[in-house]
Design a protein around this motif. Structure first.
Motif, PDB file in Angstrom:
ATOM      1  N   VAL A  88     -24.782   1.907 -44.641  1.00 40.92           N
ATOM      2  CA  VAL A  88     -26.411   0.673 -44.648  1.00 40.92           C
ATOM      3  C   VAL A  88     -26.903   0.438 -43.230  1.00 40.92           C
ATOM      4  O   VAL A  88     -27.963   0.721 -42.595  1.00 40.92           O
ATOM      5  CB  VAL A  88     -26.635  -0.527 -45.545  1.00 40.92           C
ATOM      6  CG1 VAL A  88     -27.394  -1.391 -45.313  1.00 40.92           C
ATOM      7  CG2 VAL A  88     -25.633   0.036 -47.173  1.00 40.92           C
ATOM      8  N   TRP A  89     -25.676  -0.611 -41.902  1.00 33.73           N
ATOM      9  CA  TRP A  89     -26.027  -0.586 -41.128  1.00 33.73           C
ATOM     10  C   TRP A  89     -26.845   0.580 -40.420  1.00 33.73           C
ATOM     11  O   TRP A  89     -27.764   0.435 -39.206  1.00 33.73           O
ATOM     12  CB  TRP A  89     -25.131  -1.325 -40.670  1.00 33.73           C
ATOM     13  CG  TRP A  89     -25.696  -2.392 -39.221  1.00 33.73           C
ATOM     14  CD1 TRP A  89     -25.739  -2.317 -38.973  1.00 33.73           C
ATOM     15  CD2 TRP A  89     -24.022  -2.801 -38.667  1.00 33.73           C
ATOM     16  NE1 TRP A  89     -26.004  -3.286 -37.554  1.00 33.73           N
ATOM     17  CE2 TRP A  89     -24.752  -3.604 -38.050  1.00 33.73           C
ATOM     18  CE3 TRP A  89     -23.453  -3.668 -39.435  1.00 33.73           C
ATOM     19  CZ2 TRP A  89     -24.246  -4.923 -37.224  1.00 33.73           C
ATOM     20  CZ3 TRP A  89     -22.408  -4.659 -38.825  1.00 33.73           C
ATOM     21  CH2 TRP A  89     -22.951  -5.382 -37.617  1.00 33.73           C
ATOM     22  N   LEU A 124     -30.722  -2.887 -42.023  1.00 34.09           N
ATOM     23  CA  LEU A 124     -30.768  -3.715 -42.001  1.00 34.09           C
ATOM     24  C   LEU A 124     -31.676  -3.910 -40.824  1.00 34.09           C
ATOM     25  O   LEU A 124     -31.841  -5.189 -40.204  1.00 34.09           O
ATOM     26  CB  LEU A 124     -29.272  -4.103 -41.690  1.00 34.09           C
ATOM     27  CG  LEU A 124     -28.503  -3.935 -42.782  1.00 34.09           C
ATOM     28  CD1 LEU A 124     -26.960  -4.292 -42.628  1.00 34.09           C
ATOM     29  CD2 LEU A 124     -28.734  -4.978 -43.859  1.00 34.09           C
ATOM     30  N   ASP A 125     -32.149  -2.957 -39.680  1.00 36.65           N
ATOM     31  CA  ASP A 125     -32.581  -3.571 -38.962  1.00 36.65           C
ATOM     32  C   ASP A 125     -34.138  -3.679 -39.637  1.00 36.65           C
ATOM     33  O   ASP A 125     -35.026  -2.904 -40.059  1.00 36.65           O
ATOM     34  CB  ASP A 125     -32.970  -2.061 -37.864  1.00 36.65           C
ATOM     35  CG  ASP A 125     -31.259  -1.419 -37.376  1.00 36.65           C
ATOM     36  OD1 ASP A 125     -30.443  -2.658 -37.186  1.00 36.65           O
ATOM     37  OD2 ASP A 125     -31.175  -0.485 -36.835  1.00 36.65           O
ATOM     38  N   TRP A 126     -34.930  -4.515 -38.818  1.00 39.33           N
ATOM     39  CA  TRP A 126     -36.180  -4.917 -38.474  1.00 39.33           C
ATOM     40  C   TRP A 126     -37.125  -5.039 -37.539  1.00 39.33           C
ATOM     41  O   TRP A 126     -36.735  -5.251 -37.051  1.00 39.33           O
ATOM     42  CB  TRP A 126     -36.013  -6.972 -39.839  1.00 39.33           C
ATOM     43  CG  TRP A 126     -37.357  -6.980 -40.163  1.00 39.33           C
ATOM     44  CD1 TRP A 126     -38.540  -7.247 -39.531  1.00 39.33           C
ATOM     45  CD2 TRP A 126     -37.954  -6.780 -41.649  1.00 39.33           C
ATOM     46  NE1 TRP A 126     -39.459  -7.257 -40.262  1.00 39.33           N
ATOM     47  CE2 TRP A 126     -38.939  -7.230 -42.105  1.00 39.33           C
ATOM     48  CE3 TRP A 126     -37.182  -6.478 -42.228  1.00 39.33           C
ATOM     49  CZ2 TRP A 126     -39.410  -7.132 -43.324  1.00 39.33           C
ATOM     50  CZ3 TRP A 126     -36.955  -6.789 -44.089  1.00 39.33           C
ATOM     51  CH2 TRP A 126     -38.979  -6.988 -44.213  1.00 39.33           C
ATOM     52  N   LEU A 131     -27.753  -8.620 -53.310  1.00 39.85           N
ATOM     53  CA  LEU A 131     -27.522  -8.178 -54.741  1.00 39.85           C
ATOM     54  C   LEU A 131     -26.016  -7.910 -54.911  1.00 39.85           C
ATOM     55  O   LEU A 131     -24.948  -7.727 -55.161  1.00 39.85           O
ATOM     56  CB  LEU A 131     -28.348  -7.487 -55.579  1.00 39.85           C
ATOM     57  CG  LEU A 131     -29.309  -8.609 -56.077  1.00 39.85           C
ATOM     58  CD1 LEU A 131     -30.158  -8.163 -57.253  1.00 39.85           C
ATOM     59  CD2 LEU A 131     -29.304  -9.851 -56.905  1.00 39.85           C
ATOM     60  N   LEU A 132     -26.007  -6.087 -53.727  1.00 42.68           N
ATOM     61  CA  LEU A 132     -25.500  -5.105 -54.282  1.00 42.68           C
ATOM     62  C   LEU A 132     -23.281  -6.095 -53.767  1.00 42.68           C
ATOM     63  O   LEU A 132     -22.623  -6.320 -54.234  1.00 42.68           O
ATOM     64  CB  LEU A 132     -25.008  -4.181 -53.046  1.00 42.68           C
ATOM     65  CG  LEU A 132     -24.105  -3.500 -53.482  1.00 42.68           C
ATOM     66  CD1 LEU A 132     -23.732  -2.507 -53.941  1.00 42.68           C
ATOM     67  CD2 LEU A 132     -24.196  -2.096 -51.882  1.00 42.68           C
ATOM     68  N   ILE A 175     -35.474  -3.692 -50.426  1.00 40.39           N
ATOM     69  CA  ILE A 175     -34.025  -3.196 -49.593  1.00 40.39           C
ATOM     70  C   ILE A 175     -33.428  -3.892 -49.363  1.00 40.39           C
ATOM     71  O   ILE A 175     -31.902  -3.744 -49.946  1.00 40.39           O
ATOM     72  CB  ILE A 175     -33.738  -2.641 -48.618  1.00 40.39           C
ATOM     73  CG1 ILE A 175     -35.415  -0.328 -49.525  1.00 40.39           C
ATOM     74  CG2 ILE A 175     -33.254  -1.578 -47.871  1.00 40.39           C
ATOM     75  CD1 ILE A 175     -35.735  -0.135 -48.224  1.00 40.39           C
ATOM     76  N   ILE A 176     -33.616  -5.192 -48.209  1.00 38.62           N
ATOM     77  CA  ILE A 176     -32.656  -6.006 -47.824  1.00 38.62           C
ATOM     78  C   ILE A 176     -32.453  -6.685 -49.755  1.00 38.62           C
ATOM     79  O   ILE A 176     -31.519  -7.811 -50.204  1.00 38.62           O
ATOM     80  CB  ILE A 176     -33.535  -7.323 -47.193  1.00 38.62           C
ATOM     81  CG1 ILE A 176     -33.696  -6.296 -45.604  1.00 38.62           C
ATOM     82  CG2 ILE A 176     -32.075  -8.374 -46.586  1.00 38.62           C
ATOM     83  CD1 ILE A 176     -32.715  -6.041 -44.948  1.00 38.62           C
ATOM     84  N   ALA A 177     -33.514  -7.217 -50.885  1.00 41.81           N
ATOM     85  CA  ALA A 177     -33.220  -7.578 -51.441  1.00 41.81           C
ATOM     86  C   ALA A 177     -31.832  -7.561 -52.577  1.00 41.81           C
ATOM     87  O   ALA A 177     -30.238  -7.203 -53.128  1.00 41.81           O
ATOM     88  CB  ALA A 177     -33.659  -8.231 -52.347  1.00 41.81           C
TER      89      ALA A 177
END
Length: 154
Positions: free
Chosen positions: A118-119, A124-126, A67-68, A61-63
């Motif tokens: 997304v945020w 973006l939260d890990w 890329l986006l 998801i982060i990748a």
């Protein structure tokens, strides 16, 4: 068709340069294989288990999000070249410049909305690992550890 011959010549020259380097290296280097050289190298560690381990899907998801937003640069470069063309901007009495500026702000605004989405969704939260407190009881008293720490911290 004549221009393509130049490209073909440069391409073949590049391939020849690479092949020449590889062949020269093969002829010059020594070949002394041993057990240590034939083992798998994994960042200086001995490999454990199978190579096909599970990977957390959050990496993907982060990748994808990276890329986006990285593709944004590809679309902003042509905009910058058109916006920087003074001749085109002057022909339209500055109207082309204003149009491209507004278009750029709309594009970055849409990307900003995507980032906010997304945020907000939490992609973006890990999650942080929970630290488990050890229940180990040492036979050495804590005062001895403190003395050692004082001695070597100076």
């Amino acid at each position: 068709m004549e221009n393509y011959w130049d490209i073909l010549i440069f391409f073949l020259g590049g391939l020849g340069f690479i092949a020449g380097g590889l062949i020269t290296a093969r002829l010059v280097r020594p070949s002394r294989p041993n057990d240590e050289k034939l083992t798998t190298y994994e960042s200086g560690e001995e490999p454990l288990g199978a190579a096909r381990g599970r990977v957390n899907t959050r990496f993907y998801i982060i990748a994808l999000i990276f890329l986006l937003f990285e593709v944004e640069i590809i679309f902003l470069f042509p905009w910058a070249t058109v916006f920087g063309d003074a001749e085109r901007v002057n022909v339209t009495n500055g109207l082309w410049g204003w149009f491209s500026l507004v278009e750029m702000f709309i594009f970055i605004g849409v990307l900003g909305l995507g980032l906010a989405y997304v945020w907000k969704k939490g992609f973006l939260d890990w999650p942080k690992a929970e630290i488990q407190k050890s229940e180990f009881k040492s036979p050495v008293p804590m005062s001895m550890y403190n003395e050692i720490n004082k001695k070597y911290s100076k």
